[in-house]
Design an enzyme around this catalytic site. Sequence first.
Site, PDB file in Angstrom:
ATOM      1  N   HIS A 157       0.813  -1.336  -0.207  1.00 55.82           N
ATOM      2  CA  HIS A 157       0.006  -0.152  -0.116  1.00 55.82           C
ATOM      3  C   HIS A 157       0.948   1.142  -0.004  1.00 55.82           C
ATOM      4  O   HIS A 157       0.581   2.134  -0.654  1.00 55.82           O
ATOM      5  CB  HIS A 157      -0.713  -0.043   1.182  1.00 55.82           C
ATOM      6  CG  HIS A 157      -1.519   1.397   1.485  1.00 55.82           C
ATOM      7  ND1 HIS A 157      -2.521   2.076   0.854  1.00 55.82           N
ATOM      8  CD2 HIS A 157      -1.192   2.181   2.462  1.00 55.82           C
ATOM      9  CE1 HIS A 157      -2.557   3.155   1.239  1.00 55.82           C
ATOM     10  NE2 HIS A 157      -1.732   3.255   2.127  1.00 55.82           N
ATOM     11  N   HIS A 162       1.277   5.810  -1.860  1.00 57.64           N
ATOM     12  CA  HIS A 162       1.770   6.678  -1.232  1.00 57.64           C
ATOM     13  C   HIS A 162       3.083   7.068  -2.136  1.00 57.64           C
ATOM     14  O   HIS A 162       3.334   8.433  -2.391  1.00 57.64           O
ATOM     15  CB  HIS A 162       2.083   7.031   0.142  1.00 57.64           C
ATOM     16  CG  HIS A 162       0.713   6.869   1.171  1.00 57.64           C
ATOM     17  ND1 HIS A 162       0.160   8.020   0.968  1.00 57.64           N
ATOM     18  CD2 HIS A 162       0.521   5.850   1.635  1.00 57.64           C
ATOM     19  CE1 HIS A 162      -1.255   7.765   1.806  1.00 57.64           C
ATOM     20  NE2 HIS A 162      -1.033   6.378   2.160  1.00 57.64           N
ATOM     21  N   GLU A 203      -6.246   9.555   0.859  1.00 58.10           N
ATOM     22  CA  GLU A 203      -6.458   8.129   1.053  1.00 58.10           C
ATOM     23  C   GLU A 203      -7.542   7.708   0.004  1.00 58.10           C
ATOM     24  O   GLU A 203      -7.451   6.501  -0.562  1.00 58.10           O
ATOM     25  CB  GLU A 203      -6.661   7.670   2.429  1.00 58.10           C
ATOM     26  CG  GLU A 203      -5.617   7.900   3.318  1.00 58.10           C
ATOM     27  CD  GLU A 203      -4.424   6.799   3.247  1.00 58.10           C
ATOM     28  OE1 GLU A 203      -4.949   5.923   2.133  1.00 58.10           O
ATOM     29  OE2 GLU A 203      -3.388   6.922   3.544  1.00 58.10           O
ATOM     30  N   SER A 222      -4.160   1.375  -4.344  1.00 55.13           N
ATOM     31  CA  SER A 222      -3.242   0.191  -3.777  1.00 55.13           C
ATOM     32  C   SER A 222      -4.304  -0.845  -3.905  1.00 55.13           C
ATOM     33  O   SER A 222      -3.995  -2.157  -3.347  1.00 55.13           O
ATOM     34  CB  SER A 222      -2.524   0.307  -2.621  1.00 55.13           C
ATOM     35  OG  SER A 222      -3.189   0.948  -1.797  1.00 55.13           O
TER      36      SER A 222
END
Length: 301
Positions: A157, A162, A203, A222
């Site tokens: 993730h 990110h 997010e 992700s």
Amino acid sequence: MTDIQFRTPIAADGRLGAASEHPGFADPVYLRRRRAIATPARDHRVGDPSPPVAYSRSEHRTWRRVHQAVWAAQAEHACRAALEAREQAPIPADGIPQHTEVGARLRALTGFDFTLAGGVVANKRFLGSMAHGYFHAVQFVRHPAVPLFTPEPDVIHDVLGHGIHLADPRFADLYRLIGRAAMRIDNPDVLQMISDAYWFTLEYGILEENGRPKAYGAALLSSYGEMRQLHRCRVRPLDIDAVLATGYTITGYQPVLFSARSLDEVTDTVTAFLDRLDDDSAPPVRTRRSGQPGNGMEQAQ
């Protein structure tokens, strides 16, 4: 309210169940390995190098499987800005990169770096570190039995979500913007408001492109499953007051997402919200559901 809000994929075939049934929370062998990798984060100082991890063949195999699936899903469901960012992002296809490898590339591109986390990080530290160009990232890998879903953040993730963001100055500036606001706030309720805005943008944010929802949030980028189900979510226009009044869960698919027309609109909306915040700002009244993050927790799938 729908069942999907309270259920989590717990098997490779997509079967739903309680988050506690997911092997990432229930398998004692996996949990020992997770703890061993996460333990060095306990005394880690922000900005210190992350220790190297000797990943197993199984862990690298999990990375390759998820990378293949997510990469294809991003090509179809990610927004243009995210796809442009990933062209520069330090994301190998053949195995899990070390934090130092990812960080060296990100520093050259945007001045950001990964700093070590072992799991949940307090809002002040998690958000505030972004003002100084550090993003808290974990090193452990999701359970191999359910490779396309994990109910907590993992290295896949952090790198595939990110890591893509932080390779692009447009996204990196938004992280710094949120970080600077968190640095000047001490009231935990107001810090939670910043965390909630972060959750529904960096997010789980989406953009509308050519009449279709496209992912830009790191948790979506992700998540093979959630990107493919964007059309099933309740999509609302990005409005921070609505964001702060919306409950969410961290261990399953999100039933409500907020959409903007461009990344510039996201930045303008978040900036206007942060500019009016101080320690005396009144938090919204809402019922927080079991499992909601209250201190820098992020979901990875």
